[in-house]
Design a protein around this motif. Structure first.
Motif, PDB file in Angstrom:
ATOM      1  N   THR A  94       0.842  -1.387  -0.039  1.00  0.00           N
ATOM      2  CA  THR A  94       0.059  -0.167  -0.119  1.00  0.00           C
ATOM      3  C   THR A  94       0.970   1.164   0.104  1.00  0.00           C
ATOM      4  N   THR A  95       2.085   1.201   0.618  1.00  0.00           N
ATOM      5  CA  THR A  95       3.086   2.375   0.711  1.00  0.00           C
ATOM      6  C   THR A  95       3.438   2.705  -0.750  1.00  0.00           C
ATOM      7  N   GLU A  96       3.832   1.452  -1.653  1.00  0.00           N
ATOM      8  CA  GLU A  96       4.251   1.794  -2.862  1.00  0.00           C
ATOM      9  C   GLU A  96       3.243   2.288  -3.928  1.00  0.00           C
ATOM     10  N   LEU A  97       1.867   1.997  -3.796  1.00  0.00           N
ATOM     11  CA  LEU A  97       0.770   2.030  -4.525  1.00  0.00           C
ATOM     12  C   LEU A  97       0.355   3.537  -4.029  1.00  0.00           C
ATOM     13  N   ARG A  98       0.159   4.002  -2.618  1.00  0.00           N
ATOM     14  CA  ARG A  98      -0.725   5.067  -2.669  1.00  0.00           C
ATOM     15  C   ARG A  98       0.181   6.503  -2.853  1.00  0.00           C
ATOM     16  N   PRO A  99      -0.474   7.258  -3.386  1.00  0.00           N
ATOM     17  CA  PRO A  99       0.134   8.675  -3.659  1.00  0.00           C
ATOM     18  C   PRO A  99       0.986   9.276  -2.685  1.00  0.00           C
ATOM     19  N   ARG A 100       2.040   9.576  -2.938  1.00  0.00           N
ATOM     20  CA  ARG A 100       2.742  10.276  -1.777  1.00  0.00           C
ATOM     21  C   ARG A 100       2.537  11.914  -1.765  1.00  0.00           C
ATOM     22  N   HIS A 101       2.747  12.302  -0.752  1.00  0.00           N
ATOM     23  CA  HIS A 101       2.958  13.765  -0.435  1.00  0.00           C
ATOM     24  C   HIS A 101       4.271  14.304  -0.905  1.00  0.00           C
ATOM     25  N   PRO A 102       4.361  15.339  -1.549  1.00  0.00           N
ATOM     26  CA  PRO A 102       5.619  15.913  -1.892  1.00  0.00           C
ATOM     27  C   PRO A 102       6.622  15.592  -0.875  1.00  0.00           C
ATOM     28  N   GLY A 103       7.839  15.050  -1.350  1.00  0.00           N
ATOM     29  CA  GLY A 103       9.041  14.955  -0.196  1.00  0.00           C
ATOM     30  C   GLY A 103       8.774  13.899   0.517  1.00  0.00           C
ATOM     31  N   GLY A 104       7.840  13.514   1.454  1.00  0.00           N
ATOM     32  CA  GLY A 104       7.626  12.164   2.177  1.00  0.00           C
ATOM     33  C   GLY A 104       8.500  12.491   3.287  1.00  0.00           C
ATOM     34  N   VAL A 105       8.738  11.153   3.694  1.00  0.00           N
ATOM     35  CA  VAL A 105       9.801  10.885   4.952  1.00  0.00           C
ATOM     36  C   VAL A 105      10.778  10.042   4.358  1.00  0.00           C
ATOM     37  N   LEU A 106      12.016  10.272   4.721  1.00  0.00           N
ATOM     38  CA  LEU A 106      13.204   9.499   4.358  1.00  0.00           C
ATOM     39  C   LEU A 106      13.892   8.980   5.843  1.00  0.00           C
ATOM     40  N   ARG A 107      13.728   7.686   6.117  1.00  0.00           N
ATOM     41  CA  ARG A 107      14.249   7.211   7.388  1.00  0.00           C
ATOM     42  C   ARG A 107      15.376   6.508   7.247  1.00  0.00           C
ATOM     43  N   ILE A 108      16.552   6.826   7.900  1.00  0.00           N
ATOM     44  CA  ILE A 108      18.069   6.659   7.807  1.00  0.00           C
ATOM     45  C   ILE A 108      18.117   5.846   9.023  1.00  0.00           C
ATOM     46  N   TRP A 109      18.812   4.749   9.007  1.00  0.00           N
ATOM     47  CA  TRP A 109      19.677   3.982   9.971  1.00  0.00           C
ATOM     48  C   TRP A 109      20.966   3.957   9.828  1.00  0.00           C
ATOM     49  N   CYS A 110      21.610   4.373  10.640  1.00  0.00           N
ATOM     50  CA  CYS A 110      23.316   4.600  10.588  1.00  0.00           C
ATOM     51  C   CYS A 110      24.269   4.094  11.597  1.00  0.00           C
ATOM     52  N   ILE A 111      25.215   3.512  11.534  1.00  0.00           N
ATOM     53  CA  ILE A 111      25.973   2.940  12.495  1.00  0.00           C
ATOM     54  C   ILE A 111      26.152   4.185  13.504  1.00  0.00           C
ATOM     55  N   PRO A 112      26.416   3.915  14.823  1.00  0.00           N
ATOM     56  CA  PRO A 112      26.288   5.064  15.764  1.00  0.00           C
ATOM     57  C   PRO A 112      27.435   6.145  15.751  1.00  0.00           C
ATOM     58  N   GLY A 113      28.652   5.595  15.389  1.00  0.00           N
ATOM     59  CA  GLY A 113      29.694   6.586  15.484  1.00  0.00           C
ATOM     60  C   GLY A 113      29.679   7.663  14.293  1.00  0.00           C
ATOM     61  N   LEU A 114      29.272   6.979  12.983  1.00  0.00           N
ATOM     62  CA  LEU A 114      29.135   7.921  11.857  1.00  0.00           C
ATOM     63  C   LEU A 114      27.889   8.774  12.324  1.00  0.00           C
ATOM     64  N   ALA A 115      26.921   8.123  12.673  1.00  0.00           N
ATOM     65  CA  ALA A 115      25.621   9.058  12.830  1.00  0.00           C
ATOM     66  C   ALA A 115      26.073  10.353  13.833  1.00  0.00           C
ATOM     67  N   THR A 116      26.714   9.990  14.675  1.00  0.00           N
ATOM     68  CA  THR A 116      26.830  11.026  15.889  1.00  0.00           C
ATOM     69  C   THR A 116      27.968  12.203  15.398  1.00  0.00           C
ATOM     70  N   ARG A 117      29.245  11.494  14.835  1.00  0.00           N
ATOM     71  CA  ARG A 117      30.342  12.390  14.647  1.00  0.00           C
ATOM     72  C   ARG A 117      30.212  12.912  13.280  1.00  0.00           C
ATOM     73  N   TRP A 118      29.579  12.353  12.488  1.00  0.00           N
ATOM     74  CA  TRP A 118      29.616  12.810  10.995  1.00  0.00           C
ATOM     75  C   TRP A 118      28.508  13.381  10.167  1.00  0.00           C
ATOM     76  N   LEU A 119      27.366  12.633  10.298  1.00  0.00           N
ATOM     77  CA  LEU A 119      26.096  12.653   9.861  1.00  0.00           C
ATOM     78  C   LEU A 119      25.193  13.748  10.486  1.00  0.00           C
ATOM     79  N   THR A 120      25.274  13.526  11.754  1.00  0.00           N
ATOM     80  CA  THR A 120      24.285  14.699  12.298  1.00  0.00           C
ATOM     81  C   THR A 120      24.839  16.097  12.402  1.00  0.00           C
ATOM     82  N   PRO A 121      26.237  16.375  12.192  1.00  0.00           N
ATOM     83  CA  PRO A 121      26.413  17.785  11.927  1.00  0.00           C
ATOM     84  C   PRO A 121      26.170  18.290  10.576  1.00  0.00           C
ATOM     85  N   ARG A 122      25.805  17.320   9.684  1.00  0.00           N
ATOM     86  CA  ARG A 122      25.542  17.704   8.477  1.00  0.00           C
ATOM     87  C   ARG A 122      24.174  17.701   8.149  1.00  0.00           C
TER      88      ARG A 122
END
Length: 314
Positions: A94-122
């Motif tokens: 249903t997620t694939e077939l249902r029309p999406r709102h512009p942009g929607g949500v992007l859910r990212i899972w990231c290893i803790p070190g990279l998420a905290t030290r590198w990705l969060t500041p960006r």
């Protein structure tokens, strides 16, 4: 064309009403009738009635209720597992077939070190390249259940020769030992790599990473000591606090090395595994993924050029 009614009849399997299955699944997952009722938006007596009706329909006991909530019986656990998988498949479709709102949500899972030290500041940079998308990020070493739509993207770290199926190699950063200036003033600088084992080394969960690094440096050792911490992020903090020698990647420590908050020991060029990108099958043709992957490639390669890179498209 004539229809084979006998074949259709033999393939038909009666199913219980969906509302009963929904109430049962929510009650078991939430652990109580009341919590399930709050989630679905009905009273707990309605949930209890639906579950009781399902048990009558199934002609078997599915749950045990008591002061500590709802617990499935053996038959209930079997049904719960099947219903959960079916709901996940329905949700993904249903997620694939249902029309999406512009942009929607992007859910990212990231290893803790990279998420905290590198990705969060960006994160502000991510907002700029995906202005109409809500970014939801979770710092974790776990692999998401893409079928259940837990995440759209996972950024992990591993051996490039043994990555998960479908993973896109991102970067093989240089890995090297670092200490704080305070630790160096207290303990002195080790004279050679083979002397490192005599000092407290900071490990991630096991001695495996340090053992592999020392072997790659030509100094294998059978016995290592030092604290074992659950992830690279804790190891990084421990090194900053002067608790020992940690292995870090060039991607995560450029600023601290430049500021003198960390000091690199020895001049080495050792690469142990690297970062990779894993994308949910339903998202592989999404333009946001291509944009995110392109941005990720450019940022990583700009900060830590290496032998690995992100492909032009995910």
């Amino acid at each position: 064309m004539p229809t084979n009614r006998s074949t259709e009849a033999s393939s038909f399997r009666p199913l219980p009403p969906f509302i009963m299955l929904q109430a049962f699944e929510a009650a078991v997952r939430c652990g109580s009738m009341r919590a399930a009722a709050q989630e679905i938006g009905v009273s707990h007596t309605v949930i209890s009635r639906h579950v009781a009706n399902l048990e009558y329909w199934m002609r078997t006991k599915l749950v045990e209720t008591g002061p500590r909530g709802v617990k499935p019986t053996h038959a209930g656990r079997t049904l719960f597992d099947s219903v959960g998988k079916a709901f996940a498949i329905i949700g993904e479709t249903t997620t694939e077939l249902r029309p999406r709102h512009p942009g929607g949500v992007l859910r990212i899972w990231c290893i803790p070190g990279l998420a905290t030290r590198w990705l969060t500041p960006r994160l502000s940079m991510l907002v700029d390249i995906l202005p109409e998308t809500d970014i939801v990020m979770r710092a974790t070493d776990e692999v998401p259940d893409f079928v259940a739509a837990e995440a759209d993207i996972q950024i992990g770290f591993g051996d490039f020769d043994a990555l998960p199926a479908g993973a896109i190699p991102l970067l093989r950063p240089r890995m090297f030992p670092v200490v704080s200036p305070g630790w160096l003033a207290l303990n002195g600088r080790p004279e050679a790599i083979e002397h490192l084992a005599a000092f407290p080394l900071i490990h991630e969960e096991s001695h495996k990473q340090w053992s592999a690094w020392l072997a790659a440096a030509g100094s294998p050792t059978a016995r290592l000591r030092g604290p074992r911490l659950s992830d690279a992020n804790l190891g990084y903090d421990a090194a900053m606090a002067g608790q020992g020698i940690a292995l870090v990647t060039s991607l995560m420590t450029a600023r601290e090395l430049a500021d003198g908050a960390l000091v690199e020991l020895f001049d080495t060029d050792i690469h142990l595994g690297g970062y990779y990108l894993l994308v949910a099958a339903r998202m592989r043709n999404d333009h946001r993924i291509r944009r995110f992957a392109g941005w990720l490639r450019a940022e990583m390669m700009d900060e830590a050029p290496s032998t690995g890179s992100v492909p032009e498209s995910a």
